[in-house]
Design an enzyme around this catalytic site. Structure first.
Site, mmCIF file in Angstrom:
data_model
loop_
_atom_site.group_PDB
_atom_site.id
_atom_site.type_symbol
_atom_site.label_atom_id
_atom_site.label_comp_id
_atom_site.label_asym_id
_atom_site.label_seq_id
_atom_site.Cartn_x
_atom_site.Cartn_y
_atom_site.Cartn_z
ATOM 1 C CG HIS A 121 -1.812 0.639 1.505
ATOM 2 N ND1 HIS A 121 -1.575 2.405 2.255
ATOM 3 C CD2 HIS A 121 -2.916 0.748 0.846
ATOM 4 C CE1 HIS A 121 -2.801 3.128 1.928
ATOM 5 N NE2 HIS A 121 -3.737 2.320 1.086
ATOM 6 C CG ASP A 198 0.470 -2.640 6.068
ATOM 7 O OD1 ASP A 198 -0.654 -3.120 6.629
ATOM 8 O OD2 ASP A 198 0.366 -1.860 5.280
ATOM 9 C CD GLN A 201 -6.923 -5.033 4.034
ATOM 10 O OE1 GLN A 201 -7.954 -5.644 4.382
ATOM 11 N NE2 GLN A 201 -7.310 -3.724 3.454
ATOM 12 C CE LYS A 224 -7.042 0.214 6.068
ATOM 13 N NZ LYS A 224 -8.140 -0.165 5.056
ATOM 14 C CB CYS A 362 -3.514 3.111 -1.671
ATOM 15 S SG CYS A 362 -5.070 4.419 -1.367
HETATM 16 N N1 PMP Z 1 -1.549 -0.891 4.642
HETATM 17 C C1 PMP Z 1 -2.666 -1.829 3.514
HETATM 18 C C2 PMP Z 1 -2.270 -3.165 3.541
HETATM 19 C C3 PMP Z 1 -4.028 -1.384 3.806
HETATM 20 O O1 PMP Z 1 -4.952 -2.112 3.096
HETATM 21 C C4 PMP Z 1 -4.484 -0.028 4.308
HETATM 22 C C5 PMP Z 1 -5.618 1.066 4.141
HETATM 23 N N2 PMP Z 1 -6.216 0.294 2.629
HETATM 24 C C6 PMP Z 1 -3.490 0.965 4.817
HETATM 25 C C7 PMP Z 1 -1.684 -0.005 5.092
HETATM 26 C C8 PMP Z 1 -3.526 2.456 5.170
HETATM 27 O O2 PMP Z 1 -4.345 2.117 6.552
HETATM 28 P P1 PMP Z 1 -5.339 3.792 7.202
HETATM 29 O O3 PMP Z 1 -5.358 4.036 6.107
HETATM 30 O O4 PMP Z 1 -6.312 3.126 7.843
HETATM 31 O O5 PMP Z 1 -4.319 3.833 8.107
#
Ligand code: PMP
Length: 404
Positions: A121, A198, A201, A224, A362
């Site tokens: 991401h 990270d 997910q 999430k 993203c």
């Molecule tokens: N890493 C991953 C794998 C994600 O899916 C996301 C959220 N789409 C993020 C980081 C960022 O999370 P947040 O926007 O809650 O900070």
């Protein structure tokens, strides 16, 4: 698992969109909240809202107790050895920025590198690029193949002397790939390199035990994991958190302040400058209670069955192309219909009451590598049903006929 009973715990699932029953398949972006979480937030604000750690008065003590109890709950949820290894952040992005900044300032120098994966991401790419640029270091990438599987045979050579930290996603938000994180951690540790996972997910789909994984840092977001927005978690091994310089300066993260010199607070407060998101922490604790009562093992089993069913049904739609074909997957199915733009598919699904996400999620480098503008993405939670998958499939067929 009684899904119908569980669905009643999520009031929003009864919502109608365009006069149709909502089919919410955008859980990778954010999950819906059970009544228990909504009530915990309501109760916090109605009965003991107060600032933490400072007050002598009863409400402040109650808020502090609830905030610290939430930390203990999170520590148990990920099996941290010590509660003070759990830092409250604003979310995954904030947690990664914290480590990039602190690790970078403390340990990176010109010529060093940070190793990430090809399916990160943006929040696990850009903070590393920023600190590397500042320090004269570089970001290196573990490549993936066309199926969205990391090319692990390249890892030993990539883990050279320049690598100071590996930052990798546990589960890809754009492809659904579950990465071989145990193997990555094992190989990195054999060369003395720490690993940040990270878990944005992962923690809502897979039981995560930081001691069993032996991971050095884990970050994730409450929103999430069925909890409120605005709060997240950074887990760090005590030895690392003690070695890192503080992140932001301000209240709570200090022991003593004079104009000449400041001394910093102990863990976890060293990394929590300013008033934290108290209600968010309380809501996250309620979410963890809710998820734990169902059991992450049960959740994983149900979701894997639903995912297998959805994959089978979607594969049978002529012209539908699945993006990401890892045999190890979780939560997410990305797809494209023939050469149409994913946004058009998403819009046609939306009009039929189905919430999916479209775009690069993203993960622009993933889309560039695959030579596609983006995907439509259905992402699942344990409250989703086979019936909802059937509605998605029927809606996709209708959308396909319109697009042809
Ligand atoms: N890493 C991953 C794998 C994600 O899916 C996301 C959220 N789409 C993020 C980081 C960022 O999370 P947040 O926007 O809650 O900070």
């Amino acid at each position: 698992m009684d899904i119908e009973a569980i669905r009643k715990d999520f009031p929003i699932l009864d919502t109608k969109v365009y006069g149709k029953r909502l089919v919410y398949l955008d859980n990778g972006a954010t999950t819906q909240k059970p009544t228990a979480v909504l009530e915990a937030l309501d109760h916090y604000y109605k009965t003991y809202n107060s600032n933490v750690h400072r007050g002598v008065h009863l409400l402040s003590q109650q808020a502090t107790d609830a905030f610290e109890a939430a930390r203990t709950k999170v520590a148990a949820f990920i099996n941290a050895k010590h509660t003070y290894e759990v830092i409250f952040t604003k979310g995954t992005t904030d947690g990664i920025n914290l480590i990039a900044s602190c690790f970078g300032r403390g340990f990176l120098k010109a010529g060093d590198s940070i190793l990430i994966s090809a399916m990160e991401h943006h929040s696990n790419i850009v903070p590393w690029q920023m600190i590397c640029e500042e320090k004269g270091a570089t970001v290196k990438v573990i490549p993936m193949n066309e199926d969205g599987v990391l090319q692990m045979d390249q890892l030993p050579a990539l883990l050279d002397d320049t690598v100071k930290l590996v930052a990798c996603t546990y589960v890809s938000n754009s492809l659904g790939t579950v990465n071989p994180v145990r193997e990555i951690i094992k190989q990195a540790h054999s060369k003395g390199i720490p690993v940040l996972l990270d878990g944005a997910q992962a923690v809502q789909h897979i039981p995560v035990d930081v001691q069993e994984l032996d991971v050095d840092f884990l970050v994730f977001s409450s929103h999430k994991l069925y909890g409120p927005t605005g709060v997240g978690i950074l887990y760090g091994k005590e030895e690392w958190l003690n070695k890192l310089p503080p992140y932001q300066g301000g209240g709570d993260m200090i022991k003593t302040v004079t104009f000449a010199k400041t001394t910093y607070n102990d863990l976890p407060f060293k990394f929590e400058a300013g008033t934290p998101d108290m209600s968010g922490a309380v809501g996250l604790a309620a979410a963890i209670d809710y998820v734990t009562a169902i059991g992450l093992d049960n959740i994983q089993k149900e979701e894997q069955a639903l995912l297998a069913y959805a994959l089978e049904q979607l594969t049978a739609i002529e012209g539908l192309r699945l993006v990401g074909k890892s045999p190890e997957r979780s939560g997410v199915i990305s797809f494209l219909y023939k050469n149409t733009h994913p946004f058009d598919v998403g819009e046609l699904l939306d009009k039929q009451g189905i919430a999916v996400r479209t775009g690069h999620h993203c993960c622009q480098p993933v889309m560039d590598f695959l030579g596609i503008p983006g995907t439509a993405r259905a992402s699942f939670a344990f409250y989703n049903t086979k019936e909802e998958v059937d509605i998605l499939v029927a809606a996709l067929k209708k959308a396909a006929a319109m697009l042809d």
